[in-house]
Every structure is written in C-alpha cells, then in structure tokens.
Scaffold this motif. Structure first.
Motif, mmCIF file in Angstrom:
data_model
loop_
_atom_site.group_PDB
_atom_site.id
_atom_site.type_symbol
_atom_site.label_atom_id
_atom_site.label_comp_id
_atom_site.label_asym_id
_atom_site.label_seq_id
_atom_site.Cartn_x
_atom_site.Cartn_y
_atom_site.Cartn_z
ATOM 1 N N ARG A 287 -4.856 2.353 -8.586
ATOM 2 C CA ARG A 287 -5.504 3.035 -7.463
ATOM 3 C C ARG A 287 -5.673 2.175 -6.219
ATOM 4 N NH1 ARG A 287 -10.159 6.457 -10.673
ATOM 5 N NH2 ARG A 287 -8.713 8.037 -11.462
ATOM 6 N N LYS A 288 -5.837 0.880 -6.405
ATOM 7 C CA LYS A 288 -6.081 0.025 -5.237
ATOM 8 C C LYS A 288 -4.929 0.082 -4.238
ATOM 9 C CE LYS A 288 -4.511 -4.206 -7.464
ATOM 10 N NZ LYS A 288 -4.889 -5.525 -7.932
ATOM 11 N N THR A 289 -3.722 0.449 -4.696
ATOM 12 C CA THR A 289 -2.585 0.544 -3.778
ATOM 13 C C THR A 289 -2.626 1.834 -2.950
ATOM 14 O OG1 THR A 289 -1.119 1.606 -5.392
ATOM 15 C CG2 THR A 289 -1.124 -0.794 -5.349
ATOM 16 N N LEU A 290 -3.519 2.768 -3.311
ATOM 17 C CA LEU A 290 -3.612 4.051 -2.607
ATOM 18 C C LEU A 290 -4.800 4.127 -1.652
ATOM 19 C CD1 LEU A 290 -2.952 6.296 -5.741
ATOM 20 C CD2 LEU A 290 -1.283 5.604 -4.019
ATOM 21 N N VAL A 291 -5.717 3.180 -1.766
ATOM 22 C CA VAL A 291 -6.978 3.232 -1.028
ATOM 23 C C VAL A 291 -6.797 3.178 0.489
ATOM 24 C CG1 VAL A 291 -9.138 1.991 -0.610
ATOM 25 C CG2 VAL A 291 -8.388 2.430 -2.933
ATOM 26 N N ASN B 107 0.859 -1.173 0.000
ATOM 27 C CA ASN B 107 0.000 0.000 0.000
ATOM 28 C C ASN B 107 0.895 1.222 0.000
ATOM 29 O OD1 ASN B 107 -2.523 -1.422 0.220
ATOM 30 N ND2 ASN B 107 -1.869 -1.949 2.283
ATOM 31 N N HIS B 108 0.407 2.283 -0.609
ATOM 32 C CA HIS B 108 1.243 3.456 -0.785
ATOM 33 C C HIS B 108 0.549 4.724 -0.312
ATOM 34 C CE1 HIS B 108 4.152 1.112 -3.029
ATOM 35 N NE2 HIS B 108 3.098 0.471 -3.499
ATOM 36 N N GLN B 109 1.355 5.718 -0.007
ATOM 37 C CA GLN B 109 0.846 7.012 0.421
ATOM 38 C C GLN B 109 0.043 7.620 -0.719
ATOM 39 O OE1 GLN B 109 3.948 9.693 1.567
ATOM 40 N NE2 GLN B 109 2.537 11.304 2.172
ATOM 41 N N PHE B 110 -1.118 8.182 -0.377
ATOM 42 C CA PHE B 110 -1.955 8.798 -1.404
ATOM 43 C C PHE B 110 -1.211 9.937 -2.067
ATOM 44 C CE2 PHE B 110 -4.922 12.048 -2.849
ATOM 45 C CZ PHE B 110 -5.651 11.305 -3.762
ATOM 46 N N ASP B 111 -1.281 9.938 -3.386
ATOM 47 C CA ASP B 111 -0.670 10.985 -4.192
ATOM 48 C C ASP B 111 -1.682 11.313 -5.288
ATOM 49 O OD1 ASP B 111 0.747 12.024 -6.595
ATOM 50 O OD2 ASP B 111 2.527 11.801 -5.332
ATOM 51 N N SER B 112 -2.146 12.545 -5.305
ATOM 52 C CA SER B 112 -3.175 12.972 -6.245
ATOM 53 C C SER B 112 -2.760 12.744 -7.700
ATOM 54 C CB SER B 112 -3.485 14.453 -6.011
ATOM 55 O OG SER B 112 -4.436 14.915 -6.930
ATOM 56 N N ILE B 113 -1.522 13.043 -8.022
ATOM 57 C CA ILE B 113 -1.051 12.881 -9.401
ATOM 58 C C ILE B 113 -1.058 11.405 -9.804
ATOM 59 C CG2 ILE B 113 0.938 13.154 -10.939
ATOM 60 C CD1 ILE B 113 1.552 15.754 -9.328
ATOM 61 N N LEU B 114 -0.592 10.533 -8.906
ATOM 62 C CA LEU B 114 -0.603 9.093 -9.202
ATOM 63 C C LEU B 114 -2.036 8.587 -9.356
ATOM 64 C CD1 LEU B 114 2.210 7.750 -6.859
ATOM 65 C CD2 LEU B 114 2.325 8.138 -9.322
ATOM 66 N N TRP B 115 -2.938 9.047 -8.489
ATOM 67 C CA TRP B 115 -4.351 8.652 -8.560
ATOM 68 C C TRP B 115 -4.933 9.000 -9.932
ATOM 69 C CZ3 TRP B 115 -7.852 6.077 -5.523
ATOM 70 C CH2 TRP B 115 -9.202 6.225 -5.851
ATOM 71 N N LYS B 116 -4.638 10.205 -10.401
ATOM 72 C CA LYS B 116 -5.218 10.672 -11.663
ATOM 73 C C LYS B 116 -4.525 10.095 -12.899
ATOM 74 C CE LYS B 116 -5.150 14.966 -9.972
ATOM 75 N NZ LYS B 116 -5.274 16.427 -9.869
#
Length: 102
Positions: free
Chosen positions: A31-35, A16-25
């Motif tokens: 995305r499942k790694t950011l949830v 799992n990874h730290q949420f990053d808006s740029i990576l999400w978009k």
C-alpha cells in the motif's frame, strides 16, 4: 508490455503508483506505493462511508464514526507502523492524514 512493467515495479515496491482499489485490497503489504496518489488526487475526499468501503475495503480500524484508519505499512510482527486516517463529517470524508507511529 507497459502494464507488465508497471505490475513488476509495483510488486518490487519501486516508485509510487497510481491508486488502484483492487491492488489496495489484495496487496496490503504494498500500500505504501499507492499513498502518494491518494493524497495527490485527494481520492477519498467527498466520498461516503459506503464509497470508502468499496474503494478501500471493509477492514478499516474504526475508532469513532468520524475517524477510520487503514494500515499502510506494518512491521514483521504485523504491528501497524503507518496508517491512512480518514476523517468524516456528516458521513462524508472531509480530511485525510498519514499517521506514522513513533
């Protein structure tokens, strides 16, 4: 070096990874790694619709003015299997849920 390792783990969908808006978009297929981070820190809670669009992008499936949903995981045909649902009250996110299609 640490950033390179984090990016490699993200691209390989390991952990799992730290949420990053740029990576999400830019990498919706990952995305499942950011949830987990989104839920752990309740990132959307208290944000306006404008802030949500800035963080998560404009491709939300808007069911009503009170419920927006972002695809998290899809099958090989593009059908959404898991989605992040955001619930609004008075234009502010008050609740989030992860919905898994059965």
């Amino acid at each position: 070096m640490a950033n390179l390792i984090k990016k490699l783990l993200f691209l390989l969908e390991i952990g799992n990874h730290q949420f990053d808006s740029i990576l999400w978009k830019t990498h919706p297929e990952k995305r499942k790694t950011l949830v987990d981070d989104i839920f752990k820190f309740k990132i959307p809670i208290g944000k306006s619709k404008k802030e949500i669009c800035e963080l998560f992008g404009h491709e939300a499936h808007i069911y009503t003015s009170k419920t927006w949903s972002y695809p998290v995981e899809s099958d090989q045909f593009g059908n959404t299997l898991t989605s992040l649902s955001l619930y609004f009250k008075d234009e502010i996110v008050t609740n989030i849920r992860l919905k898994i299609k059965e």
